[in-house]
Design a protein around this motif. Structure first.
Motif, PDB file in Angstrom:
ATOM      1  N   ARG A  51       7.147   3.081   6.181  1.00 52.35           N
ATOM      2  CA  ARG A  51       6.844   4.258   5.211  1.00 52.35           C
ATOM      3  C   ARG A  51       7.993   5.439   4.818  1.00 52.35           C
ATOM      4  NH1 ARG A  51       4.964   3.986   0.363  1.00 52.35           N
ATOM      5  NH2 ARG A  51       3.464   2.978   0.222  1.00 52.35           N
ATOM      6  N   HIS A  52       7.851   5.811   6.337  1.00 52.06           N
ATOM      7  CA  HIS A  52       8.600   7.147   6.758  1.00 52.06           C
ATOM      8  C   HIS A  52      10.283   6.811   6.006  1.00 52.06           C
ATOM      9  CE1 HIS A  52      10.434  10.589   8.507  1.00 52.06           C
ATOM     10  NE2 HIS A  52      11.140  10.159   9.575  1.00 52.06           N
ATOM     11  N   LEU A  53      10.270   5.521   6.931  1.00 54.61           N
ATOM     12  CA  LEU A  53      11.684   4.646   6.426  1.00 54.61           C
ATOM     13  C   LEU A  53      12.249   5.309   5.046  1.00 54.61           C
ATOM     14  CD1 LEU A  53      13.210   2.924   9.325  1.00 54.61           C
ATOM     15  CD2 LEU A  53      13.950   4.894   8.706  1.00 54.61           C
ATOM     16  N   ASP A  81      -4.449   3.213  -1.459  1.00 51.97           N
ATOM     17  CA  ASP A  81      -3.836   3.134  -2.603  1.00 51.97           C
ATOM     18  C   ASP A  81      -4.791   2.061  -3.582  1.00 51.97           C
ATOM     19  OD1 ASP A  81      -2.138   3.017  -5.326  1.00 51.97           O
ATOM     20  OD2 ASP A  81      -0.609   2.645  -4.348  1.00 51.97           O
ATOM     21  N   PRO A  82      -5.845   2.259  -4.152  1.00 51.84           N
ATOM     22  CA  PRO A  82      -6.829   1.145  -4.254  1.00 51.84           C
ATOM     23  C   PRO A  82      -5.993   0.083  -5.157  1.00 51.84           C
ATOM     24  CG  PRO A  82      -7.715   3.258  -4.063  1.00 51.84           C
ATOM     25  CD  PRO A  82      -6.539   3.471  -3.682  1.00 51.84           C
ATOM     26  N   GLU A  83      -5.046   0.784  -6.461  1.00 50.81           N
ATOM     27  CA  GLU A  83      -4.108   0.219  -7.266  1.00 50.81           C
ATOM     28  C   GLU A  83      -3.147  -0.806  -6.574  1.00 50.81           C
ATOM     29  OE1 GLU A  83      -4.641  -0.272 -10.932  1.00 50.81           O
ATOM     30  OE2 GLU A  83      -6.857   1.135 -10.015  1.00 50.81           O
ATOM     31  N   ARG A  84      -2.417   0.095  -5.479  1.00 56.28           N
ATOM     32  CA  ARG A  84      -1.202  -1.576  -5.130  1.00 56.28           C
ATOM     33  C   ARG A  84      -2.078  -1.783  -4.069  1.00 56.28           C
ATOM     34  NH1 ARG A  84       2.719  -3.412  -4.883  1.00 56.28           N
ATOM     35  NH2 ARG A  84       3.874  -4.358  -2.984  1.00 56.28           N
ATOM     36  N   ALA A  85      -3.667  -2.161  -3.791  1.00 57.69           N
ATOM     37  CA  ALA A  85      -4.440  -3.326  -3.065  1.00 57.69           C
ATOM     38  C   ALA A  85      -4.258  -3.915  -4.077  1.00 57.69           C
ATOM     39  CB  ALA A  85      -5.667  -1.953  -1.972  1.00 57.69           C
ATOM     40  N   LYS A  86      -4.820  -3.769  -4.964  1.00 53.36           N
ATOM     41  CA  LYS A  86      -4.841  -5.016  -5.878  1.00 53.36           C
ATOM     42  C   LYS A  86      -3.488  -6.054  -6.288  1.00 53.36           C
ATOM     43  CE  LYS A  86      -8.643  -2.557  -8.824  1.00 53.36           C
ATOM     44  NZ  LYS A  86      -8.786  -1.966  -9.636  1.00 53.36           N
ATOM     45  N   GLU A  87      -2.705  -5.808  -6.594  1.00 48.81           N
ATOM     46  CA  GLU A  87      -1.501  -6.135  -6.239  1.00 48.81           C
ATOM     47  C   GLU A  87      -1.309  -7.163  -4.969  1.00 48.81           C
ATOM     48  OE1 GLU A  87       1.648  -3.086  -7.049  1.00 48.81           O
ATOM     49  OE2 GLU A  87       0.893  -2.409  -9.212  1.00 48.81           O
ATOM     50  N   VAL A  88      -1.806  -6.202  -4.200  1.00 52.25           N
ATOM     51  CA  VAL A  88      -1.343  -6.855  -2.083  1.00 52.25           C
ATOM     52  C   VAL A  88      -2.092  -8.088  -2.435  1.00 52.25           C
ATOM     53  CG1 VAL A  88      -1.392  -6.235   0.016  1.00 52.25           C
ATOM     54  CG2 VAL A  88      -0.259  -4.938  -1.520  1.00 52.25           C
ATOM     55  N   SER A 106       6.897  -4.751   4.365  1.00 52.05           N
ATOM     56  CA  SER A 106       7.675  -3.461   3.298  1.00 52.05           C
ATOM     57  C   SER A 106       7.605  -3.835   2.263  1.00 52.05           C
ATOM     58  CB  SER A 106       9.107  -2.964   4.145  1.00 52.05           C
ATOM     59  OG  SER A 106       9.556  -4.671   4.163  1.00 52.05           O
ATOM     60  N   LYS A 107       7.138  -5.174   2.179  1.00 55.37           N
ATOM     61  CA  LYS A 107       6.725  -5.649   0.631  1.00 55.37           C
ATOM     62  C   LYS A 107       6.059  -5.118   0.009  1.00 55.37           C
ATOM     63  CE  LYS A 107       9.160 -10.050   1.489  1.00 55.37           C
ATOM     64  NZ  LYS A 107       9.719 -10.351   2.738  1.00 55.37           N
ATOM     65  N   LEU A 108       4.729  -5.788   1.092  1.00 55.37           N
ATOM     66  CA  LEU A 108       3.178  -5.236   0.429  1.00 55.37           C
ATOM     67  C   LEU A 108       3.140  -3.707   0.982  1.00 55.37           C
ATOM     68  CD1 LEU A 108       1.682  -7.679   2.698  1.00 55.37           C
ATOM     69  CD2 LEU A 108       2.496  -8.221  -0.069  1.00 55.37           C
ATOM     70  N   TYR A 109       3.330  -2.942   1.664  1.00 57.04           N
ATOM     71  CA  TYR A 109       2.922  -1.519   2.063  1.00 57.04           C
ATOM     72  C   TYR A 109       3.560  -0.607   0.837  1.00 57.04           C
ATOM     73  CZ  TYR A 109       0.637   2.653   4.363  1.00 57.04           C
ATOM     74  OH  TYR A 109       0.695   3.645   4.997  1.00 57.04           O
ATOM     75  N   CYS A 110       4.780  -1.136   1.351  1.00 55.50           N
ATOM     76  CA  CYS A 110       5.360   0.055   0.650  1.00 55.50           C
ATOM     77  C   CYS A 110       5.590  -0.328  -1.383  1.00 55.50           C
ATOM     78  CB  CYS A 110       7.025  -0.001   1.310  1.00 55.50           C
ATOM     79  SG  CYS A 110       6.663   0.618   3.050  1.00 55.50           S
TER      80      CYS A 110
END
Length: 392
Positions: free
Chosen positions: A245-247, A276-283, A5-9
């Motif tokens: 992700r669904h939840l 989501d490449p931008e989120r991937a950078k943060e992850v 949830s922290k990383l993916y969502c």
């Protein structure tokens, strides 16, 4: 732990951890894995006694307590040392911690000393009265183990009725106002039960669940051939991500984590690169902070008899006993070869681990599992499901 949830969502951003300076004494519990100082979370198996007979029990618990259990006073001495050392969390485990009569006294003492106290339990002994007591002493969290719905769970637990009693324990915690979550150990026999666990989270409004990859330790050694293969593991992790992700999208976010296979971190990152490449950078930044497996560094274990281990699964190699030396002294004694190596394990891993591009964010994955299968503590973890192309 890999926070799905922290990383993916995106429920946690890199700035969240940086805001606290990444000091474990200042970080809230949901950010502890990103601490810079890595003061260990300590699992204390306060007893070997248990009222169930789980087939995958790493502690090989028995139906009675061990005569070598640390006394209440010895336990308080341990807590004093852990508090002075800066340990942020003590996880009271077992066996079944609720069979030990002085658990509330010991947990309350930890809270008084400024250490967060949580318990890992099968939940079957948490009555309404017990839940009120745990709330009164300031317990931060109760993790209750379920390994499927009623039929499958009771088979794993070795006692008919365990599922219904665990659900009652969950309800009693909720009624008392204690944060409660689920713990689920994945294997071939129960992987199809995972959707039911997500349904249960939603139906009972349970805020958290940890999905544990199988570790070959204790009675879990008998399940080596019943672990998921690599493709099955990838499918299971994808399913966890999809349901989380669904939840989240339905406005019913849950804290979902996977535990004991740090290949999950790169796997989440690579999926986000596609989605989501931008989120991937943060992850990627968060995974670098997490640093992967922390056995012997960011997590440690004290057994019922005072033996100190690198984690709760590594019970065949003790670094010493707190009856002879304080935990803080044992933990920082780098003259002990394995302790020293675990503090810098990336220098010692072999094979595909040594040349893996994800080594800095995986930390070489689970050494106990590698040793159980190969006899070599520094061999590649056989449960790493990343392909050769993915790690180059």
């Amino acid at each position: 732990m890999i926070g799905i949830s922290k990383l993916y969502c995106g429920s946690v951003e890199p700035s969240d951890a940086l805001r606290y300076g990444r000091d474990s004494s200042k970080l809230p519990s949901h950010l502890l894995q990103f601490s810079r100082d890595k003061k260990p979370v300590v699992v204390w198996n306060i007893t070997r006694g248990c009222n169930l007979k789980c087939i995958h029990c790493y502690a090989q618990a028995k139906d009675h307590s061990d005569s070598s259990d640390l006394s209440t006073e010895e336990g308080k001495g341990l807590i004093d040392d852990l508090a002075r050392f800066g340990v942020p969390v003590i996880l009271f485990s077992g066996g079944e911690p609720m069979v030990r009569k002085d658990l509330p006294e010991l947990a309350a003492y930890a809270v008084e000393k400024g250490v967060r106290a949580v318990i890992s339990t099968n939940g079957t002994l948490i009555t309404e009265k017990a839940a009120r007591t745990l709330k009164k002493i300031g317990l931060s969290y109760v993790g209750i183990s379920l390994d499927g719905m009623e039929e499958v769970n009771d088979k794993f637990r070795g006692v008919k009725g365990a599922f219904k009693l665990a659900l009652a324990g969950i309800r009693n915690c909720q009624a008392a106002g204690i944060k409660v979550g689920l713990r689920f150990t994945i294997n071939k026999f129960n992987v199809e039960e995972m959707p039911g666990i997500f349904d249960l989270l939603e139906k009972m409004e349970i805020p958290r669940a940890c999905f544990y990859h199988l570790v070959y330790a204790g009675r879990g050694c008998t399940l080596v051939n019943d672990d998921l293969n690599h493709e099955e593991t990838r499918s299971a992790v994808d399913m966890i991500m999809d349901r989380t992700r669904h939840l989240y999208d339905q406005g019913k976010p849950k804290e979902i984590l996977t535990v004991d296979n740090h290949a999950d971190g790169p796997y989440v990152y690579m999926r986000l690169q596609r989605e989501d490449p931008e989120r991937a950078k943060e992850v990627l930044e968060l995974l670098k902070m997490n640093e992967g497996n922390n056995s012997g560094r960011g997590i440690g274990c004290v057994s019922w008899d005072g033996e100190v281990y690198a984690d709760q699964f590594w019970r065949h190699y003790s670094f010493g006993n707190i009856r002879n030396r304080k935990f803080s002294e044992i933990w920082t004694d780098l003259s002990e070869p394995l302790m020293s190596q675990l503090k810098e394990k990336k220098k010692h891993v072999k094979g595909r681990c040594a040349r893996c591009r994800w080594l800095d964010i995986c930390g070489g994955n689970f050494r106990v599992r590698a040793e159980a299968v190969t006899g070599d503590v520094w061999a590649p973890d056989p449960a790493c499901y990343l392909t050769d192309d993915e790690i180059q």
